[in-house]
Scaffold this active site. Structure first.
Site, short mmCIF file in Angstrom:
data_model
loop_
_atom_site.label_atom_id
_atom_site.label_comp_id
_atom_site.label_asym_id
_atom_site.label_seq_id
_atom_site.Cartn_x
_atom_site.Cartn_y
_atom_site.Cartn_z
N ASP A 299 80.60 89.48 -12.27
CA ASP A 299 80.87 88.10 -11.87
C ASP A 299 79.53 87.48 -11.49
OD1 ASP A 299 82.19 85.76 -11.23
OD2 ASP A 299 83.76 86.75 -10.08
N GLU A 501 92.17 73.52 -3.22
CA GLU A 501 92.35 74.97 -3.45
C GLU A 501 91.63 75.35 -4.74
OE1 GLU A 501 96.36 76.23 -4.24
OE2 GLU A 501 96.78 74.51 -5.54
#
Length: 753
Positions: A299, A501
């Site tokens: 990542d 979010e």
């Protein structure tokens, strides 16, 4: 004699061809496919290379031969450059620059070209339609291929978000509704996640036996689902049963069944080690047990976390070397620049680096990046496929299928013709951005709920925003209250937003109450929205609440007082049309919740707690707002057995049964048949678990028989003592219905020795 001499030299020639790797040409000669007049070009190291500058360019050689030739020509510095996501060109070999980082979570993302945008992943999970998802992924890979080749033709080769290596799907388990990135997943259930994930991979990668259409990536490996703040230094602790029974099944299936070509390792630590340098996850499970031979990418910034945040490594060189030795072939970041120093320090060898470089070039070979034009499949997909009529129609289909009708008091919907004046309001009623979720592309046209409702032309429609997401606005409120008086019905389109979010750094920047770093600190609908809807009801007006979110919202008041509730997620470019079609009855909803909708924050453990104790429908023992798999329809369905299972099963057998479903109502519609297993009452076992599902369409009065199978071996659970999955002997139960709390049919059976 002349014939014998000719045969001798032909046999000798074929043997030479085989020794040079020209087996395909040799086989053609043997079979008589090549005649004397045919021109034969030999492209091995000792052959005539007039057609190619280097053997790695020759498509007649095997991928392995070509990769070995290419990597053998690189310097150490060139190899290291190819191990970072923004790989530079190698001009002396004619190798173009390439950016490995590309997104296609729900359509090609961030390309800068208008594309077809489907519902956010959690919305596609709500369809419970893996066949529709397979088609969606195939459409996405069509558009990706077209954009990639058009970019190359127009001199934009190597541009980010125009490549063929996509870091999708996200198959982490959405264990806690507060996690901001949960919207990118397929929900809280391992089986649903597995089936949707496999469909996504197969649709993206295509079905050619040798070449990849695009490269898919299973992420984030493993045991990763928040919290977003602190993900770079968080250490996850779960027992081995939870690891194997909840967090790993989807990854295992995508690697061993769907043949996903890439895996992304996660930011966090697991059992003390960073995931991208984890002995158990990366070495034992992924590479050894599952025999994964594709490439692993970190990542973005995860290798930097080794020394900067996890504090498990003293410096960049040691972090880079350890990540590569654990099988992390590609870094999204820049720490791998220190690999040369690591070689000098004897922390890693160049041969060990070669292993990773070869995996990377093998992926690019399978994508046809080093083939002459016209050789590799998928390379001639035209730009006309992008946003084609069929693609747009499928985006609307999936948006409709994702709509979940949660409440329909006294069958308030479909809308009665008696209603003439409708007020559409709420922070998501006319917000185009909200529909697209995150990691998204941008379509040429986006249809909001207000626009779609107005376009019905059946009633008088007006609009006011009325309220923001969280903060009070007196002027907005005054305008709304004045407008409510003249309405026969209020459709309040609220919820939250991908700006509130989402991933850390992308969402939650405003520091609003209830949100932090992309996560939520409260699962309740923001109070300002509930207060506005209370005012609607106080004015004596009917209320339809449409909730747009990427997660489960605890709207307790609305569940008791709204006349109807539709969970609409972030529904993509056609979300507004789908909402309007459901409200007016032009589409009969059949979406199902891929998440448990809890009542309030008191139902949840701390977000840092990854254990499954009293978490998700599989283990939760309390009363919920809406159960996993729930969703209403405008029609009714009857269930009866077609054929029942056996009463006793042993290992390696298959539980087979069929169910007859009849549309007993007054409208055509879809039903989602769900089959659940109840396990013996032993500590650590889930109380129930989805094991099969099928979405089917039924006209009024029609009956269809659905055959389902469940492998007994798939019921195995991890045994901590024996350190392997084992089949629990004892009494089981199978139940079938429309959700996890709906047992229309049930059958008890035994698993014996």
């Amino acid at each position: 004699m002349r014939y014998l001499i000719k045969s001798f030299f032909l046999s000798l020639f074929i043997a030479v061809l085989i020794s040079l790797g020209q087996s395909s040409v040799a086989n053609d000669l043997k079979k008589g496919k090549l005649k004397d007049k045919d021109h034969i070009v030999i492209t091995g190291e000792c052959a005539d290379n007039s057609q190619f500058d280097y053997p790695f360019q020759n498509p007649d050689l095997s991928f392995e031969e070509r990769v070995n030739d290419l990597v053998g020509r690189l310097t150490l510095e060139e190899k290291i450059g190819q191990m970072m996501h923004n790989a530079p060109a190698i001009d002396r070999l004619g190798i173009s620059r390439y950016n490995w980082w590309n997104e296609c979570l729900h359509g090609v993302g961030r390309s800068g070209i208008n594309v077809t945008v489907f519902p956010q992943a959690i919305g596609m999970a709500a369809t419970f339609d893996d066949e529709a998802l397979l088609k969606m992924a195939a459409i996405t890979s069509d558009e990706a291929r077209a954009i990639h080749h058009e970019s190359n033709r127009t001199g934009q080769e190597g541009q980010q978000y125009r490549g063929l290596t996509f870091w999708t799907p996200n198959i982490n388990i959405f264990r806690d509704p507060r996690w901001g990135r949960g919207q990118e997943t397929y929900g809280e259930d391992p089986y649903l996640t597995t089936q949707m994930g496999k469909a996504m991979v197969r649709g993206l990668q295509g079905d050619d036996p040798n070449y990849l259409k695009v490269s898919a990536c299973a992420k984030h490996f493993a045991v990763h689902s928040g919290p977003e703040p602190g993900r770079n230094k968080f250490d996850v602790a779960v027992n081995t049963c939870e690891l194997w029974d909840t967090y790993l099944p989807a990854f295992e299936a995508l690697v061993t069944e769907a043949n996903v070509s890439s895996v992304m390792c996660a930011y966090n630590r697991y059992d003390g080690q960073p995931c991208c340098g984890n002995d158990l996850l990366m070495m034992d499970i992924l590479r050894n047990q599952w025999e994964f031979d594709g490439y692993v990418t970190s990542d973005c910034g995860a290798i930097n976390d080794f020394f900067a945040n996890h504090k498990t490594h003293p410096n960049p060189a040691s972090a880079a070397a350890d990540a590569v030795l654990h099988g992390t072939d590609l870094e999204c970041g820049g720490v791998y620049r220190n690999l040369a120093e690591a070689v000098k320090n004897k922390q890693i060898t160049e041969d060990e680096i070669d292993v990773s470089v070869k995996r990377l070039f093998m992926t690019r070979m399978k994508l046809g990046m080093f083939d002459p034009e016209g050789i590799a499949p998928y390379s001639d997909i035209p730009m006309s496929v992008v946003e084609s009529k069929g693609n747009k129609e499928h985006a609307l289909k999936m948006a409709r299928e994702s709509m979940v009708l949660l409440r329909n008091n006294k069958k308030f919907l479909p809308l009665s013709p008696k209603i003439k004046k409708v007020l559409v309001m709420g922070p998501n009623a006319n917000n185009e951005e909200i529909l697209l979720g995150n990691y998204n592309g941008v379509p040429s046209e986006t249809i909001t709920p207000f626009e779609a409702i107005k376009a019905k032309n059946q009633i008088e429609v007006s609009y006011v925003q009325g309220t923001s997401y969280v903060n009070e606005d007196k002027d907005m409120e005054a305008e709304a209250l004045a407008s409510i008086k003249n309405a026969d019905l209020v459709i309040f389109v609220g919820g939250i937003s991908p700006r509130l979010e989402g991933e850390e750094g992308d969402a939650g920047k405003d520091g609003l109450d209830g949100f932090i770093g992309g996560d939520r600190t409260n699962i309740a609908l923001p109070a300002i929205q509930t207060e506005m809807m209370k005012k609607v009801k106080a004015a004596g007006k009917p209320l339809v609440f449409v909730c747009m979110s990427g997660s489960a919202i605890g709207f307790e008041w609305e569940a008791q007082n709204a006349d109807a509730i539709i969970q609409a997620w972030y529904g993509g470019q056609s979300a507004g049309t789908a909402v309007a079609d459901v409200i007016f009855g032009d589409y009969n909803p059949a979406g199902r919740l891929p998440l448990t909708f809890y009542r309030n924050l008191n139902d949840l453990p701390p977000i840092e707690d990854y254990s499954m104790t009293n978490s998700t429908y599989r283990y939760y023992n309390g009363e919920v707002l809406y159960p996993f798999g729930f969703g209403l329809s405008y029609t009714d369905f009857d269930y009866k057995w077609g054929s029942k299972p056996k009463s006793i099963y042993t290992e390696n057998e298959t539980i087979s049964f069929s169910v007859k479903i009849r549309n007993a109502g007054k409208l055509d519609g879809d039903e989602v048949v769900q089959a659940y297993i109840k396990y013996p009452e032993e500590i650590g076992l889930p109380k129930e678990e989805l094991r099969e599902f099928k979405r089917l369409n039924l006209r009024v009065g029609d009956e269809k028989e659905v055959t389902m199978t469940i492998s007994v071996n798939d019921l195995k659970k991890w045994n901590e003592v024996h350190n392997e999955k084992e089949l629990i002997k004892g009494e089981y139960s199978l139940f079938i219905g429309g959700n996890s709390a709906d047992s229309q049919l049930s059958f008890d059976f035994k698993v014996a020795n």
